[in-house]
Design a protein around this motif. Structure first.
Motif, PDB file in Angstrom:
ATOM      1  N   VAL A  79       1.114  -0.808   0.146  1.00 18.34           N
ATOM      2  CA  VAL A  79       0.195   0.270   0.266  1.00 18.34           C
ATOM      3  C   VAL A  79       1.198   0.922   0.062  1.00 18.34           C
ATOM      4  O   VAL A  79       1.544   1.264   1.061  1.00 18.34           O
ATOM      5  CB  VAL A  79      -1.125   0.046   1.425  1.00 18.34           C
ATOM      6  N   ILE A  80       0.965   2.207  -1.236  1.00 17.65           N
ATOM      7  CA  ILE A  80       1.527   3.496  -1.044  1.00 17.65           C
ATOM      8  C   ILE A  80       1.006   4.118  -0.112  1.00 17.65           C
ATOM      9  O   ILE A  80      -0.033   4.365  -0.110  1.00 17.65           O
ATOM     10  CB  ILE A  80       2.142   3.995  -2.614  1.00 17.65           C
ATOM     11  N   TRP A  81       1.493   5.088   0.395  1.00 16.43           N
ATOM     12  CA  TRP A  81       1.177   6.520   1.763  1.00 16.43           C
ATOM     13  C   TRP A  81       0.740   7.826   0.971  1.00 16.43           C
ATOM     14  O   TRP A  81       1.527   8.867   0.740  1.00 16.43           O
ATOM     15  CB  TRP A  81       1.975   6.343   2.958  1.00 16.43           C
ATOM     16  N   ALA A  82      -0.156   7.394  -0.184  1.00 23.24           N
ATOM     17  CA  ALA A  82      -0.298   8.843  -0.787  1.00 23.24           C
ATOM     18  C   ALA A  82      -1.784   9.503  -1.289  1.00 23.24           C
ATOM     19  O   ALA A  82      -2.082   9.816  -2.043  1.00 23.24           O
ATOM     20  CB  ALA A  82       0.825   8.987  -2.271  1.00 23.24           C
ATOM     21  N   GLY A  83      -2.577   9.624   0.134  1.00 30.95           N
ATOM     22  CA  GLY A  83      -3.704  10.359   0.311  1.00 30.95           C
ATOM     23  C   GLY A  83      -3.589  11.484  -0.448  1.00 30.95           C
ATOM     24  O   GLY A  83      -2.970  12.395   0.221  1.00 30.95           O
ATOM     25  N   TRP A  84      -5.145  11.816  -0.930  1.00 32.21           N
ATOM     26  CA  TRP A  84      -5.242  13.082  -1.664  1.00 32.21           C
ATOM     27  C   TRP A  84      -5.105  14.230  -0.531  1.00 32.21           C
ATOM     28  O   TRP A  84      -6.600  13.716  -0.290  1.00 32.21           O
ATOM     29  CB  TRP A  84      -5.182  12.447  -3.405  1.00 32.21           C
ATOM     30  N   HIS A  85      -4.919  15.308  -0.398  1.00 30.62           N
ATOM     31  CA  HIS A  85      -5.697  16.133   0.046  1.00 30.62           C
ATOM     32  C   HIS A  85      -5.038  17.814  -0.829  1.00 30.62           C
ATOM     33  O   HIS A  85      -4.773  17.780  -1.271  1.00 30.62           O
ATOM     34  CB  HIS A  85      -4.540  16.603   1.332  1.00 30.62           C
TER      35      HIS A  85
ATOM     36  N   LEU B   2       0.734  11.032  -5.847  1.00 22.59           N
ATOM     37  CA  LEU B   2       0.883  10.535  -7.149  1.00 22.59           C
ATOM     38  C   LEU B   2       0.369  11.282  -8.907  1.00 22.59           C
ATOM     39  O   LEU B   2       0.909  10.935  -8.691  1.00 22.59           O
ATOM     40  CB  LEU B   2       0.430   9.403  -7.097  1.00 22.59           C
ATOM     41  N   THR B   3      -0.390  12.531  -8.213  1.00 24.32           N
ATOM     42  CA  THR B   3      -1.102  13.078  -8.759  1.00 24.32           C
ATOM     43  C   THR B   3      -0.457  14.698  -8.326  1.00 24.32           C
ATOM     44  O   THR B   3      -0.456  15.032  -6.902  1.00 24.32           O
ATOM     45  CB  THR B   3      -2.520  12.623  -9.033  1.00 24.32           C
TER      46      THR B   3
ATOM     47  N   PRO C 129       5.256  12.743 -11.873  1.00 23.12           N
ATOM     48  CA  PRO C 129       6.183  11.375 -12.092  1.00 23.12           C
ATOM     49  C   PRO C 129       6.446  10.306 -10.586  1.00 23.12           C
ATOM     50  O   PRO C 129       6.580   8.744 -11.619  1.00 23.12           O
ATOM     51  CB  PRO C 129       7.389  12.620 -11.762  1.00 23.12           C
ATOM     52  N   THR C 130       6.132  10.302  -9.803  1.00 23.22           N
ATOM     53  CA  THR C 130       5.627   9.022  -9.104  1.00 23.22           C
ATOM     54  C   THR C 130       4.330   8.508  -9.961  1.00 23.22           C
ATOM     55  O   THR C 130       4.952   6.863  -9.661  1.00 23.22           O
ATOM     56  CB  THR C 130       5.454   9.418  -7.576  1.00 23.22           C
ATOM     57  N   GLY C 131       3.780   8.961  -9.807  1.00 21.36           N
ATOM     58  CA  GLY C 131       2.217   8.216 -10.621  1.00 21.36           C
ATOM     59  C   GLY C 131       2.689   7.944 -12.127  1.00 21.36           C
ATOM     60  O   GLY C 131       1.962   6.843 -12.448  1.00 21.36           O
ATOM     61  N   ASP C 132       3.919   8.467 -12.451  1.00 24.70           N
ATOM     62  CA  ASP C 132       3.862   7.069 -13.949  1.00 24.70           C
ATOM     63  C   ASP C 132       4.874   5.823 -13.279  1.00 24.70           C
ATOM     64  O   ASP C 132       4.817   4.985 -14.250  1.00 24.70           O
ATOM     65  CB  ASP C 132       4.730   8.317 -14.630  1.00 24.70           C
ATOM     66  N   VAL C 133       5.743   6.166 -12.492  1.00 22.58           N
ATOM     67  CA  VAL C 133       6.597   4.825 -12.035  1.00 22.58           C
ATOM     68  C   VAL C 133       4.902   3.790 -11.743  1.00 22.58           C
ATOM     69  O   VAL C 133       4.789   2.770 -12.014  1.00 22.58           O
ATOM     70  CB  VAL C 133       7.293   5.341 -11.096  1.00 22.58           C
ATOM     71  N   VAL C 134       3.872   4.636 -11.014  1.00 19.15           N
ATOM     72  CA  VAL C 134       3.102   3.381 -10.615  1.00 19.15           C
ATOM     73  C   VAL C 134       2.034   2.809 -11.215  1.00 19.15           C
ATOM     74  O   VAL C 134       2.080   1.860 -11.269  1.00 19.15           O
ATOM     75  CB  VAL C 134       1.609   4.363  -9.506  1.00 19.15           C
ATOM     76  N   ASP C 135       1.997   3.435 -12.775  1.00 13.91           N
ATOM     77  CA  ASP C 135       0.999   3.339 -13.955  1.00 13.91           C
ATOM     78  C   ASP C 135       2.360   2.427 -14.221  1.00 13.91           C
ATOM     79  O   ASP C 135       1.194   1.255 -15.253  1.00 13.91           O
ATOM     80  CB  ASP C 135       1.085   4.045 -14.526  1.00 13.91           C
ATOM     81  N   LYS C 136       3.426   1.986 -14.349  1.00  6.99           N
ATOM     82  CA  LYS C 136       4.247   2.293 -15.420  1.00  6.99           C
ATOM     83  C   LYS C 136       4.528   0.787 -14.454  1.00  6.99           C
ATOM     84  O   LYS C 136       4.207  -0.658 -15.073  1.00  6.99           O
ATOM     85  CB  LYS C 136       5.588   2.652 -15.509  1.00  6.99           C
TER      86      LYS C 136
END
Length: 621
Positions: free
Chosen positions: A529-535, A544-545, A553-560
């Motif tokens: 589980v990634i700790w990147a909840g959006w606020h 991630l976004t 770029p972190t979100g692109d890594v996750v998608d890749k």
């Protein structure tokens, strides 16, 4: 089975891994040796091979009187051996020492010296084993034995050493002084009377000379060292190992056989297989903002299969004021997750860090706090019983002890027992930080984590489905140490999850990819589980976004990585025996069968997929 389009038959198959048989080690080959020392006291030595003559059975324990007058206490050691791997003699160095010359000190102290003031000498045990001893005249932790090596930037290094102290216990950290920095490679609690293995690793930012040191808080004690190893690997070799273990642990070759209603095999039949839902849980934390933001909802649900609520289940969120419980957001987020097929981890029942306790909690008497904690546990676990896949029962209690300090050392064990009584089918996690992230943190080394884990498991009499939770809040990751730590924790033979993965560094995306690849490739890791909840005001340590849900770029890594960890649609034709084989990621797959002898064959009905010989799925069209 159900028919699809004209000429197309659909089926679903579930691809799962196979659990390997576990070998239990019994008897004196895996045992506690009670050895009488010269001072008349008995030393406990674990995991040593002993033999002998007279055995007395005593409640599943075997007490053996050895011919030399010592005692051997043996039992099922399949779990405990990983907690106290403390040997009478160290094992040979891994990789024959790698680039460490004279790793067993057979040539005396040649190429080894003292760092700072102190004394270095070689000693020999009664069995002929040679080892190095360092005693310090000062109180500086870094005063130790020293060895100079050359480290290369593009290499990843595994490191190991066997350590002992002459009195009591001592936290020992392996440190490399390189490029003007001190790099921690791993830590162990050394003990007197037996040898413990420190296992870790490192990589460096620049190529150049480095110096190996051993740091210890026990500045008055002797530190004994033996069987040191430092083995380099290229990035290609490291990635190749990851790929190999992914194929072994996350994938399986599936064999499909296509026949008609009469059992006649159908050669040259087109077949396609598409992954519908992967079995490996990969997710991201969410916040209550997701309830009213459709863009957030779409971005999240199109990617992940599991989540943790960042704050909404924590005690300070559900009972901010004493006696006034509020589960509004937690209830709504559980409902949202169910609606979209997202599994939920319960985070957390108790957090041992004193700074996160409400004022009304800190002001309670013993009896009042006992009542309040019991009420808290019963309330939240009963409310979500059977709806979650996990509970973080106690959070960060290797570093903090708010509840143990006030309610007694059995608090954590009691919490696990009570949670299991209410929700017996759910995994119960001990959640902690720095076990993977910081090799130099003596409070939460893999050995210290296992010690706490088994302490709770023994207290609960193995009645709880326990699992290992590793928060994984990284700055600059040490990937070789991460692998070594997971290797050691895997000995517990329970699921390991990385529960709160994030990175705070200018190379955030690059480091995130390295961490996730290493975790996914380790067979003992069962979820991430990634700790990147959006606020709206920004994320905690990592996003991630952006606020329009365009990938950073972190979100692109996750998608890749998501794309790489899910099988592409596989299309092929059956052979002359009606067989088609494909290597697939574990998960639920949709299978379509097409026949086209001059045109598509319309299939009106398809039987349920069954296992034919245990290896072949038989599809009847």
């Amino acid at each position: 089975m159900c028919p699809g389009k004209a000429g197309e038959a659909r089926a679903s198959i579930r691809v799962a891994g196979r659990e390997k048989g576990q070998v239990e080690r019994n008897g004196c080959k895996q045992a506690i040796l009670l050895k009488q020392r010269g001072d008349g006291h008995w030393a406990m030595v674990l995991n040593r091979r002993v033999h002998d003559n007279q055995e007395t059975d005593y409640n599943q324990l075997v007490l053996t009187l050895l011919s030399d007058g010592n005692l051997c206490l043996s039992f099922n050691f399949s779990k405990s051996q990983f907690l106290f791997q403390c040997l009478a003699e160290p094992l040979k160095p891994q990789y024959r020492g790698g680039i460490i010359s004279n790793p067993e000190f057979n040539r005396g102290i040649q190429e080894w010296s003292a760092f700072g003031s102190g004394n270095v000498e070689q000693r020999t045990s009664r069995t002929g084993n040679k080892y190095l001893v360092f005693s310090r005249s000062g109180r500086i932790p870094y005063l130790s034995v020293s060895k100079k090596v050359l480290l290369q930037k593009e290499k990843l290094y595994t490191f190991s050493a066997w350590l002992q102290t002459d009195d009591g216990f001592a936290d020992v950290v392996a440190v490399f002084k390189a490029g003007g920095k001190l790099i921690h490679a791993g830590a162990i609690e050394a003990r007197s009377g037996c040898w413990s293995m420190l296992k870790g690793g490192l990589s460096v930012d620049v190529t150049g000379p480095a110096e190996l040191l051993f740091e210890s808080n026990a500045t008055a004690a002797e530190i004994w060292v033996d069987s040191i190893s430092l083995q380099p690997f290229t990035e290609e070799e490291w990635r190749s190992h990851q790929t190999q273990t992914v194929q072994q642990a996350r994938m399986r070759v599936v064999r499909l056989k296509v026949v008609d209603a009469n059992g006649t095999i159908l050669p040259n039949t087109t077949i396609s297989i598409k992954l519908q839902r992967p079995s490996f849980p990969f997710g991201c934390a969410i916040t209550q903002s997701i309830l009213t933001n459709s863009a957030y909802q779409y971005w999240f649900t199109s990617r992940f299969t599991v989540t943790t609520f960042e704050n909404e289940m924590k005690w300070y969120s559900t009972e901010k004021y004493q006696g006034k419980e509020d589960y509004y957001y937690a209830d709504a987020m559980v409902a949202f997750s169910k609606q979209h097929g997202i599994a939920v981890r319960g985070h957390n029942i108790f957090w041992d860090d004193p700074k996160y306790q409400m004022g009304w909690v800190t002001s309670l008497s013993y009896a009042q706090l006992k009542y309040a904690t019991t009420k808290r546990l019963n309330s939240i676990v009963s409310r979500y019983k059977g709806q979650l896949i996990a509970w973080d029962v106690v959070n960060e209690n290797l570093h903090f002890n708010f509840f143990e300090q006030r309610l007694g050392q059995s608090f954590s064990g009691d919490a696990f027992i009570q949670a299991r009584q209410i929700d017996p089918g759910t995994y119960m996690f001990l959640n902690e930080y720095n076990t993977l992230e910081q090799p130099g943190d003596p409070a939460s080394t893999p050995d210290k984590y296992l010690q706490k884990f088994w302490e709770i498991q023994r207290y609960t009499k193995n009645s709880v489905k326990m699992a290992i939770g590793l928060e994984a809040h990284f700055n600059q990751p040490n990937i070789p140490f991460m692998r070594a730590a997971l290797d050691k924790l895997a000995g517990a033979k329970v699921p390991i999850w990385l529960t709160e993965v994030d990175v705070q560094n200018q190379n955030q995306a690059q480091y995130l990819e390295s961490i996730l690849r290493e975790a996914f490739s380790h067979p003992a890791v069962k979820g991430i589980v990634i700790w990147a909840g959006w606020h709206p005001q920004g994320c905690n340590r990592m996003c991630l976004t952006d606020n329009n849900f365009r990938n950073l770029p972190t979100g692109d890594v996750v998608d890749k990585l998501i794309k790489g960890w899910r099988s592409d649609t596989v299309v092929g034709t059956t052979d002359s025996n009606g067989i088609f084989e494909a290597q697939l990621f574990h998960g639920e797959h949709e299978v379509k069968v097409l026949r086209s002898p001059g045109g598509y064959l319309t299939v009106n009905e398809l039987e349920t997929v069954s296992h034919g010989d245990g290896k072949t799925h038989v599809i009847v069209v």
